[in-house]
Design an enzyme around this catalytic site. Structure first.
Site, PDB file in Angstrom:
ATOM      1  CE  LYS A  22      -1.715   1.769   4.093  1.00 36.19           C
ATOM      2  NZ  LYS A  22      -1.385   3.172   4.311  1.00 36.19           N
ATOM      3  CG  ASN A  23       2.357   2.721   3.526  1.00 37.04           C
ATOM      4  OD1 ASN A  23       1.201   3.054   3.288  1.00 37.04           O
ATOM      5  ND2 ASN A  23       2.797   2.505   4.756  1.00 37.04           N
ATOM      6  NE  ARG A  93      -1.732  12.457   7.690  1.00 37.97           N
ATOM      7  CZ  ARG A  93      -1.704  13.726   8.010  1.00 37.97           C
ATOM      8  NH1 ARG A  93      -2.757  14.277   8.543  1.00 37.97           N
ATOM      9  NH2 ARG A  93      -0.628  14.459   7.836  1.00 37.97           N
ATOM     10  CB  CYS A 117      -5.347  11.061  11.464  1.00 41.83           C
ATOM     11  SG  CYS A 117      -3.803  10.212  11.596  1.00 41.83           S
ATOM     12  NE  ARG A 122       0.187  10.640   9.731  1.00 43.98           N
ATOM     13  CZ  ARG A 122      -0.179   9.574   9.028  1.00 43.98           C
ATOM     14  NH1 ARG A 122      -1.301   8.969   9.295  1.00 43.98           N
ATOM     15  NH2 ARG A 122       0.584   9.128   8.058  1.00 43.98           N
ATOM     16  CB  ILE A 124       2.289  18.186   5.429  1.00 43.45           C
ATOM     17  CG1 ILE A 124       1.285  19.319   5.227  1.00 43.45           C
ATOM     18  CG2 ILE A 124       1.568  16.875   5.561  1.00 43.45           C
ATOM     19  CD1 ILE A 124       0.691  19.289   3.832  1.00 43.45           C
ATOM     20  CG  ASP A 125       6.585  20.912   9.487  1.00 46.31           C
ATOM     21  OD1 ASP A 125       5.934  19.871   9.737  1.00 46.31           O
ATOM     22  OD2 ASP A 125       7.740  21.094   9.904  1.00 46.31           O
ATOM     23  CG  ASP A 306       3.158   1.857   9.384  1.00 48.43           C
ATOM     24  OD1 ASP A 306       2.838   2.748  10.177  1.00 48.43           O
ATOM     25  OD2 ASP A 306       3.300   2.051   8.159  1.00 48.43           O
ATOM     26  NE  ARG A 398      -6.413   4.400   5.386  1.00 49.63           N
ATOM     27  CZ  ARG A 398      -5.331   4.789   6.056  1.00 49.63           C
ATOM     28  NH1 ARG A 398      -5.359   4.896   7.358  1.00 49.63           N
ATOM     29  NH2 ARG A 398      -4.220   5.100   5.428  1.00 49.63           N
TER      30      ARG A 398
HETATM   31  C1  LIG Z   1       1.096   6.304   3.018  1.00 46.42           C
HETATM   32  C2  LIG Z   1       2.333   6.072   3.807  1.00 46.42           C
HETATM   33  O1  LIG Z   1       3.383   5.784   3.262  1.00 46.42           O
HETATM   34  N1  LIG Z   1       2.232   6.130   5.126  1.00 46.42           N
HETATM   35  C3  LIG Z   1       3.376   5.856   5.956  1.00 46.42           C
HETATM   36  C4  LIG Z   1       4.236   7.099   6.043  1.00 46.42           C
HETATM   37  O2  LIG Z   1       3.401   8.143   6.565  1.00 46.42           O
HETATM   38  P1  LIG Z   1       3.916   9.653   6.507  1.00 46.42           P
HETATM   39  O3  LIG Z   1       4.612   9.866   5.222  1.00 46.42           O
HETATM   40  O4  LIG Z   1       2.761  10.517   6.850  1.00 46.42           O
HETATM   41  O5  LIG Z   1       4.936   9.639   7.700  1.00 46.42           O
HETATM   42  P2  LIG Z   1       6.161  10.614   7.960  1.00 46.42           P
HETATM   43  O6  LIG Z   1       7.419   9.839   7.869  1.00 46.42           O
HETATM   44  O7  LIG Z   1       6.013  11.809   7.105  1.00 46.42           O
HETATM   45  O8  LIG Z   1       5.888  11.051   9.456  1.00 46.42           O
HETATM   46  C5  LIG Z   1       6.705  10.689  10.516  1.00 46.42           C
HETATM   47  C6  LIG Z   1       6.671  11.752  11.594  1.00 46.42           C
HETATM   48  O9  LIG Z   1       7.115  12.982  11.079  1.00 46.42           O
HETATM   49  C7  LIG Z   1       6.200  14.008  11.336  1.00 46.42           C
HETATM   50  N2  LIG Z   1       6.193  14.949  10.217  1.00 46.42           N
HETATM   51  C8  LIG Z   1       6.080  14.488   8.949  1.00 46.42           C
HETATM   52  C9  LIG Z   1       6.053  15.357   7.890  1.00 46.42           C
HETATM   53  C10 LIG Z   1       6.173  16.732   8.134  1.00 46.42           C
HETATM   54  O10 LIG Z   1       6.171  17.570   7.220  1.00 46.42           O
HETATM   55  N3  LIG Z   1       6.299  17.162   9.415  1.00 46.42           N
HETATM   56  C11 LIG Z   1       6.313  16.303  10.478  1.00 46.42           C
HETATM   57  O11 LIG Z   1       6.423  16.730  11.619  1.00 46.42           O
HETATM   58  C12 LIG Z   1       4.863  13.256  11.453  1.00 46.42           C
HETATM   59  O12 LIG Z   1       3.918  13.995  12.180  1.00 46.42           O
HETATM   60  C13 LIG Z   1       5.275  11.988  12.148  1.00 46.42           C
HETATM   61  O13 LIG Z   1       5.345  12.213  13.532  1.00 46.42           O
HETATM   62  O14 LIG Z   1       5.347   6.836   6.907  1.00 46.42           O
HETATM   63  C14 LIG Z   1       4.966   6.537   8.267  1.00 46.42           C
HETATM   64  C15 LIG Z   1       6.239   6.377   9.082  1.00 46.42           C
HETATM   65  O15 LIG Z   1       6.936   5.264   8.695  1.00 46.42           O
HETATM   66  C16 LIG Z   1       4.084   5.283   8.285  1.00 46.42           C
HETATM   67  O16 LIG Z   1       3.605   5.093   9.598  1.00 46.42           O
HETATM   68  C17 LIG Z   1       2.899   5.420   7.345  1.00 46.42           C
HETATM   69  O17 LIG Z   1       2.256   4.177   7.204  1.00 46.42           O
HETATM   70  C1  LIG Z   2      -0.357   4.886   9.184  1.00 45.94           C
HETATM   71  C2  LIG Z   2      -0.520   4.208   8.056  1.00 45.94           C
HETATM   72  O1  LIG Z   2      -0.944   4.719   6.876  1.00 45.94           O
HETATM   73  P1  LIG Z   2      -1.293   6.256   6.528  1.00 45.94           P
HETATM   74  O2  LIG Z   2      -0.025   7.017   6.538  1.00 45.94           O
HETATM   75  O3  LIG Z   2      -1.838   6.154   5.137  1.00 45.94           O
HETATM   76  O4  LIG Z   2      -2.297   6.721   7.542  1.00 45.94           O
HETATM   77  C3  LIG Z   2      -0.221   2.753   7.973  1.00 45.94           C
HETATM   78  O5  LIG Z   2      -0.120   2.228   6.842  1.00 45.94           O
HETATM   79  O6  LIG Z   2      -0.094   2.102   9.034  1.00 45.94           O
END
Ligand SMILES: CC(=O)N[C@H]1[C@@H](OP(=O)(O)OP(=O)(O)OC[C@H]2O[C@@H](n3ccc(=O)[nH]c3=O)[C@H](O)[C@@H]2O)O[C@H](CO)[C@@H](O)[C@@H]1O
Ligand SMILES: C=C(OP(=O)(O)O)C(=O)O
Length: 436
Positions: A22-23, A93, A117, A122, A124-125, A306, A398
């Site tokens: 999925k990811n 997301r 969530c 989470r 996205i800065d 995860d 999902r």
């Molecule tokens: C669709 C997908 O691939 N989802 C995965 C992706 O989520 P995702 O890409 O959202 O995870 P990130 O690695 O970005 O987030 C990790 C941490 O960084 C923080 N953060 C992230 C971006 C940002 O701009 N600012 C910030 O502070 C987040 O809040 C979180 O605490 O990686 C996560 C970490 O392995 C997994 O749990 C999710 O399953």
């Molecule tokens: C947290 C997960 O996915 P998402 O980032 O899509 O919420 C996940 O795959 O466990």
């Protein structure tokens, strides 16, 4: 409303095959927006709710998407629209991953703010910081994020404060069509990043270093559609490794890639679980007694966040005290309250869960709080006394395809029922008995 009912006590045996990840597939589908020429064909696509959601987002953006037999074809050659509404971003997301490709190709993206969530706020800065460093202006208003650039994005050096998976992917996708070279430092190293880079390179990009902390992207003028086979889902694979181990089972997880799972396998070995590498997968043999261990979630190659929820039932069955420390997400212990309904001793102290075992798990009615929590509660049900009923299965759908069927094929006593169907059957039975 659907419900999974599982009766504990069966040992899992046999072979189970994992789907495409999925990811990995979500960013790959988003990346197909970058092709102004030719179609992209993506193979081994899992039939998951998140895949349907991202397909819908692409259609809204004016791409043609056909999904059949685990294969997706995307034609993004028509002029693209640039807005992803809240309805879709709220569901998933990963919809924000269309931002990078849209900015690169059209110079504009307007995406609903993802918000918080169940596993944390989470932000996205880091994604936005990357776009701005490449020359885009970013504005927030009316619940939307809007990014614009006049002409092309410009390559630059971007240091991520945290190796965010999504930020690395979004910036990589934005940078492939930028003028000059972009260097992402402190980049995420997950296998899904490497998979995305392979797809981008097949489309004509010049991405080097994916899988290391420094990724170099030399911008090109044009991207064309390409074919790509998605990597196997390491999280689904890990989930089955745990399900088999907890039941003292003996299972081959086909498609599991050992290198993608080394942190999980190392911890499970410490607990007494045995593994054998097979030609196309991993054999797992669960021991009679499990040992307690401590776990700290970290970015790849560390222990994956995860897999944290699914480890909880395994640790509950281990003798002694285990500690899980969650460092990636700020609030990923919502499932603990649900586990408590199943008669177990888990304390939360800050970012750690302290688990005392072995627990005598009892079947109960529980609600999934997120995707991985859904799988974790079902795993607990496999070894609980009596029946466990799990609701809120939209979370499970999902990320897991045919989870119930796959566990049943390994010998689990499990079924998924639809309460609406049961209610309809009861109504029909009532009408018939009134007529009689
Ligand atoms: C669709 C997908 O691939 N989802 C995965 C992706 O989520 P995702 O890409 O959202 O995870 P990130 O690695 O970005 O987030 C990790 C941490 O960084 C923080 N953060 C992230 C971006 C940002 O701009 N600012 C910030 O502070 C987040 O809040 C979180 O605490 O990686 C996560 C970490 O392995 C997994 O749990 C999710 O399953
Ligand atoms: C947290 C997960 O996915 P998402 O980032 O899509 O919420 C996940 O795959 O466990």
């Amino acid at each position: 409303m659907d419900k999974i009912i599982v009766r504990g006590g069966r040992r899992l045996t046999g072979t189970v095959k994992v789907e495409g990840a999925k990811n990995a597939v979500l960013p790959v589908i988003a990346a197909s927006l970058l092709a102004s020429e030719g179609k992209s064909t993506i193979y081994d696509v899992p039939s998951l709710a998140d895949v349907y959601t991202i397909n819908e987002v692409l259609r809204l953006l004016n791409a043609e998407v056909a999904f059949k037999n685990n294969m997706i074809e995307v034609d993004a050659t028509k002029p693209l629209k640039t807005e992803a509404p809240f309805e879709y971003v709220r569901k998933m997301r990963a919809s924000v991953l269309v931002m990078g490709p849209l900015l690169a190709r059209v110079g504009h993206a307007r995406v609903a703010l993802p918000g918080g969530c169940a596993i944390g706020s989470r932000p996205i800065d880091q994604h936005l910081k990357g776009f701005e460093a490449m020359g885009a202006t970013v504005q927030v208003g009316n619940g939307f994020l809007e990014a614009k650039v006049n002409g092309r994005l410009r390559g630059t050096k971007i240091y991520l404060d945290f190796p965010s998976v999504g930020a690395t992917e979004n910036i990589m996708m934005a940078a492939v069509l930028a003028e000059g070279t972009t260097i992402i430092e402190n980049a995420a190293k997950e296998p899904e990043i490497v998979d995305l880079a392979n797809f981008l390179n097949a489309m004509g990009a010049k991405v080097r270093g994916a899988g290391t902390g420094t990724i170099k992207i030399e911008g090109v003028n044009k991207m064309r559609g390409a074919s790509h086979c998605v990597i196997p889902d390491r999280i689904e694979a890990g989930t089955f490794l745990i399900a088999a181990a907890i039941t003292q089972g003996d299972v081959i997880v086909k498609g599991a890639v050992p290198e993608h799972l080394s942190a999980l396998i190392a911890k499970m070995e410490e607990m007494g679980v045995r593994f054998e590498e097979k030609e196309d997968g991993i054999r797992v043999i669960g021991p009679e007694k499990l040992k307690a261990v401590d776990i700290k979630t970290m970015p790849y190659p560390g222990f994956p966040t995860d897999m944290q929820s699914q480890m909880m039932p395994l640790l509950l069955k281990a003798e002694g005290t285990s500690v899980i420390t969650e460092t990636v997400f700020e609030n990923r212990f919502m499932h603990v309250e649900e586990f408590r309904r199943m008669n177990c001793d888990i304390k939360i102290e800050g970012r750690s869960a302290i688990i005392t075992g072995p627990a005598n798990l009892q079947g109960a009615e529980v609600a999934a709080t997120d995707l991985r929590a859904a799988a974790a509660l079902i795993i607990a049900g496999l070894v609980a006394e009596g029946y466990t009923r799990v609701v809120e299965l939209h979370h499970l759908d999902r990320g897991y395809y045919n989870f119930t069927e796959k566990l049943a094929s390994l010998g689990a006593d499990i079924e998924r029922i639809n309460e609406d169907t049961i209610k309809k059957a009861a109504d029909i039975a009532n009408v018939q008995s009134n007529l009689a």
